[in-house]
Design an enzyme around this catalytic site. Structure first.
Site, PDB file in Angstrom:
ATOM      1  N   HIS A 115      44.476  35.406  43.671  1.00 33.37           N
ATOM      2  CA  HIS A 115      44.163  36.605  44.476  1.00 33.37           C
ATOM      3  C   HIS A 115      45.405  37.080  45.232  1.00 33.37           C
ATOM      4  CE1 HIS A 115      41.503  38.892  47.408  1.00 33.37           C
ATOM      5  NE2 HIS A 115      42.565  38.681  48.177  1.00 33.37           N
ATOM      6  N   GLU A 116      46.070  36.164  45.920  1.00 33.22           N
ATOM      7  CA  GLU A 116      47.259  36.567  46.696  1.00 33.22           C
ATOM      8  C   GLU A 116      48.362  37.073  45.768  1.00 33.22           C
ATOM      9  OE1 GLU A 116      46.920  36.991  49.752  1.00 33.22           O
ATOM     10  OE2 GLU A 116      45.075  35.835  49.997  1.00 33.22           O
ATOM     11  N   HIS A 131      47.883  40.653  45.002  1.00 34.72           N
ATOM     12  CA  HIS A 131      48.474  41.597  45.961  1.00 34.72           C
ATOM     13  C   HIS A 131      49.964  41.794  45.653  1.00 34.72           C
ATOM     14  CE1 HIS A 131      44.831  41.831  48.170  1.00 34.72           C
ATOM     15  NE2 HIS A 131      44.907  40.658  48.767  1.00 34.72           N
ATOM     16  N   HIS A 141      42.164  45.466  47.479  1.00 39.34           N
ATOM     17  CA  HIS A 141      40.873  44.804  47.310  1.00 39.34           C
ATOM     18  C   HIS A 141      39.878  45.691  46.567  1.00 39.34           C
ATOM     19  CE1 HIS A 141      42.273  42.318  50.871  1.00 39.34           C
ATOM     20  NE2 HIS A 141      42.096  41.446  49.890  1.00 39.34           N
TER      21      HIS A 141
HETATM   22 ZN    ZN Z   1      43.302  39.816  49.673  1.00 42.95          ZN
END
Ligand code: ZN
Length: 282
Positions: free
Chosen positions: A185-186, A189, A195
């Site tokens: 997830h990170e 980014h 998101h």
């Molecule tokens: Zn996030």
């Protein structure tokens, strides 16, 4: 420790707010009487949470973010650089469209204090990206532009990352107990993903339960209009918040649009996530 404090201390919310708030609440609790501790802690928490909330421009849109530890946190765990915010009144500046990694290559280093458990998670997550997406995560030798995985805390479950390609060195911060999928997830980014629940079309698919959101945290659920939505909304995306993110009462803050609960994915990429990254990095 009362239940309310326990909940506040151990909720798994993005960023490091929980840890910070928890410590300050604990400090307050030791110095005030039993009878008014809840009232005092709630007031302290509200004051803390609203103290550093700021308005800015990103991608030509007014956004709300939190200034904390010298950084600008957007949507909880996304760090915006001062430069991105300074350029923010220009359309598309600071957005994913103009901040992709050159040649699909992302060079990285791992901080020397990371610890073998997290190093293994990083290796697994890197392999997921390299095997399933068009991006290649490559150990840095002497490149100027790169990511360093830094160690955030030895107790938390959280992480944060800069959004998109920044130029120079940028960070992904990981706590000791973060899951592999949250590392993915990170890293999402870092490649430029915001998101899923902030997509323009999200209200067709999810229902934000505004009354259950902690005081002062509603801005984390704002739609980000200046992002480019790729593919169909995907409630199982690894880039979704979880159903009780920023909940003040343990009840869901995000439900499906038909008002039923959804299951939170932190097992890894969905096909939609992979397709989105590959559309960004053809
Ligand atoms: Zn996030």
């Amino acid at each position: 420790m009362n239940k309310k404090l326990n909940d506040l201390l151990f909720q798994k919310i993005p960023g490091k707010r929980t840890v910070l708030v928890g410590f300050i609440i604990a400090a307050v609790l030791t110095s005030c009487s039993k009878n008014n501790e809840d009232i005092t802690t709630e007031a302290q928490t509200a004051a803390l949470k609203s103290a550093n909330i700021k308005k800015g421009q990103l991608g030509g849109q007014e956004i709300t973010y939190e200034r904390r530890d010298g950084m600008n946190f957007f949507q909880g765990d996304i760090v915006l650089s001062d430069k991105q915010l300074a350029e923010g009144n220009s359309l598309n500046k600071g957005g994913a469209a103009l901040s992709r990694w050159p040649a699909r290559k992302i060079y990285y280093t791992v901080a020397s204090n990371m610890g073998s458990i997290n190093v293994n998670k990083i290796t697994t997550a890197v392999n997921e990206y390299n095997n399933k997406t068009n991006t290649q995560w490559i150990p840095r030798t002497n490149q100027t532009n790169y990511v360093e995985f830094i160690f955030g805390s030895s107790s938390g479950y959280d992480g944060w990352a800069h959004i998109g390609f920044q130029g120079g060195k940028q960070n992904i911060s990981l706590d000791q107990n973060i899951s592999v999928a949250s590392v993915i997830h990170e890293m999402g980014h870092t490649v430029g993903l915001y998101h899923e629940h902030c997509r323009k079309d999200r209200d067709q698919y999810v229902s934000i339960q505004w009354n259950n959101i902690q005081d002062g945290q509603a801005y984390n659920f704002n739609i980000y209009n200046s992002g480019t939505d790729i593919g169909a909304f995907n409630i199982n995306s690894v880039m979704m918040y979880w159903p009780t993110s920023y909940s003040k009462n343990g009840l869901p803050t995000i439900k499906k649009a038909d008002n039923t609960n959804f299951t939170y994915n932190r097992t890894g990429f969905t096909t939609g996530d992979i397709n989105t990254i590959n559309a960004m990095y053809p």
